[in-house]
Design an enzyme around this catalytic site. Structure first.
Site, mmCIF file in Angstrom:
data_model
loop_
_atom_site.group_PDB
_atom_site.id
_atom_site.type_symbol
_atom_site.label_atom_id
_atom_site.label_comp_id
_atom_site.label_asym_id
_atom_site.label_seq_id
_atom_site.Cartn_x
_atom_site.Cartn_y
_atom_site.Cartn_z
ATOM 1 N N CYS A 53 -0.931 0.116 10.332
ATOM 2 C CA CYS A 53 -1.058 -0.976 9.357
ATOM 3 C C CYS A 53 -0.065 -1.672 8.790
ATOM 4 C CB CYS A 53 -1.790 -0.271 8.146
ATOM 5 S SG CYS A 53 -2.239 -1.545 6.963
ATOM 6 N N ARG A 65 -19.470 -3.630 16.172
ATOM 7 C CA ARG A 65 -18.778 -5.039 15.922
ATOM 8 C C ARG A 65 -17.530 -4.990 16.574
ATOM 9 N NH1 ARG A 65 -17.668 -4.966 9.769
ATOM 10 N NH2 ARG A 65 -20.246 -4.856 10.058
ATOM 11 N N CYS A 85 -20.537 2.121 7.104
ATOM 12 C CA CYS A 85 -19.713 1.282 8.217
ATOM 13 C C CYS A 85 -18.487 1.815 8.596
ATOM 14 C CB CYS A 85 -19.385 -0.249 7.566
ATOM 15 S SG CYS A 85 -18.410 -1.206 8.890
ATOM 16 N N CYS A 99 0.761 -1.033 0.037
ATOM 17 C CA CYS A 99 -0.043 0.097 0.006
ATOM 18 C C CYS A 99 0.856 1.310 -0.043
ATOM 19 C CB CYS A 99 -0.957 -0.117 1.093
ATOM 20 S SG CYS A 99 -2.106 1.377 1.457
ATOM 21 N N CYS A 124 -17.114 -9.106 3.959
ATOM 22 C CA CYS A 124 -16.245 -8.014 3.671
ATOM 23 C C CYS A 124 -15.289 -8.011 2.816
ATOM 24 C CB CYS A 124 -15.902 -7.396 5.121
ATOM 25 S SG CYS A 124 -17.283 -7.156 6.467
ATOM 26 N N CYS A 141 -20.093 -6.168 1.697
ATOM 27 C CA CYS A 141 -19.648 -5.095 2.254
ATOM 28 C C CYS A 141 -18.109 -4.909 1.555
ATOM 29 C CB CYS A 141 -19.357 -4.737 3.836
ATOM 30 S SG CYS A 141 -18.642 -2.981 4.260
#
Length: 400
Positions: free
Chosen positions: A72, A272, A202, A65, A109, A142
């Site tokens: 992350c 969640r 979400c 990324c 997801c 999602c």
């Protein structure tokens, strides 16, 4: 406690607590913890009974990324030894999703690393959504693909996506300390684009990055104002090879207080319990089911969760039940208008807010709330962080 009675009453009416009240929840002592859990549990049961929704993650594209999000393992410059692979083919992703659905997951997801999708990427994901829906009747999908460009949310919805995830992660005031390659405002805009396209929004947070109680309250109040249908609460997984590898700031007790605060501020949304629950809650996970009404089944994007069957056993042993495909997750007042709370439009205040609330209402300062006894910083438990080596992107069976 008068505080808890007040918060329960407000939660049952969908009324927003004050910032002072939210901060006070985080400042409660360990002696008061079970009372806090019981109080927030009353609010949870009012809107969701004893149902637990299961969600299943499929990492469509892992690692590499260009963004520099400090938390992350897939970030630019990460030295974490995670799986790295480019886009899964639609049939590969559908096969991975089917494992989660077979394990009881109601929502799949689909997540891809990166700043945001190109139009070609949206085409890929659209084909994947169609493949999953063709093979799994009634499943919710999602997408979580990063920052959206104009028209992309509409295209995802046309392909069959039900929801879009994009987390705020932390407070606006401290966001620049966590990420520099995009802004907090960019994230808010993407959530709003998803909502405008008719997707169920979400959006949640990550706790344990060194933030203050005031930061936690700020981001949860911002989420309440943004009004997503689902609020995932992640607890930082301190991956070796990332800038936050040494941030072991959470205890099981603090995690439970954070979840309770989120439930009081967002009483009728799907809260969640997401990444990091096994690492930080450990044997206290069953207690958290009294606060949340949704969890991820099995593994996460780049780390392993506990065994899927263990998740199912935990739910049953704690006296809860897995939410069936034929059950509507959200309370009726949030679904009557096809998403959101169903009783307001556009940019008005969330349900429970009063129109005559003074604009100059005082904002709580963390220094004004009595601080709880601060526990010692937990010892790093790197043995609890296991890199995912199975499921999507590998030849090994998924954990579901």
């Amino acid at each position: 406690m008068d505080l808890l009675n007040t918060l329960v009453d407000k939660g049952l009416r969908r009324e927003l607590p004050t910032r002072e009240e939210a901060l006070a929840v985080l400042a409660t002592s360990d002696d008061e913890l079970l009372d806090v859990v019981a109080a927030a549990g009353r609010v949870r049961r009012q809107w969701f009974g004893r149902r637990v929704k299961l969600n299943y993650l499929v990492n469509l594209k892992s690692g590499l990324c260009p963004e520099d999000c400090s938390y992350c393992s897939q970030r630019l410059g990460s030295k974490a030894e995670i799986l790295k692979y480019t886009w899964l083919k639609p049939d590969e992703a559908s096969k991975a999703a089917a494992a989660g659905v077979a394990g009881g997951a109601k929502r799949v997801c689909l997540v891809a690393s990166g700043r945001g999708p190109t139009d070609r990427d949206v085409d890929r994901v659209s084909q994947t959504i169609e493949a999953i829906k063709d093979q799994n009747e009634g499943v919710e999908v999602c997408a979580c693909l990063g920052l959206l460009s104009d028209g992309q949310a509409e295209r995802l919805r046309s392909a069959g996506a039900d929801a879009y995830n994009h987390n705020l992660n932390t407070s606006e005031g401290t966001y620049g300390e966590i990420t520099t390659t995009h802004t907090y405002a960019d994230r808010v805009e993407t959530v709003q684009q998803a909502q405008a396209a008719g997707l169920s929004a979400c959006s949640g947070l990550i706790a344990g990055m060194g933030e203050s109680d005031a930061d936690l309250v700020d981001v949860v109040f911002s989420l309440r104002e943004l009004d997503p249908d689902s609020v995932p609460v992640n607890f930082l997984i301190p991956f070796e090879g990332t800038p936050l590898a040494k941030e072991w700031n959470l205890t099981p007790q603090r995690c439970l207080r954070i979840l309770a605060m989120v439930r009081f501020v967002c009483p009728d949304v799907e809260v969640r319990l997401a990444g990091g629950r096994e690492v930080h809650l450990r044997s206290m996970q069953p207690l958290a089911l009294n606060l949340v009404n949704s969890i991820f089944l099995g593994d996460y994007l780049t780390s392993e969760g506990q065994a899927g069957q263990t998740d199912l056993d935990m739910i049953a042993d704690a006296g809860f039940e897995v939410e069936g495909a034929g059950t509507t997750t959200l309370p009726q007042h949030r679904t009557q208008a096809g998403g959101g709370c169903g009783s307001h439009e556009g940019g008005c205040a969330p349900c429970g807010d009063t129109a005559d609330k003074p604009e100059d209402a005082p904002v709580a300062d963390a220094s004004e709330v009595p601080a709880a006894d601060v526990p010692e910083v937990p010892t790093a438990r790197t043995d609890l962080v296991a890199v995912r080596r199975r499921g999507a992107g590998t030849d090994l069976a998924p954990n579901a």
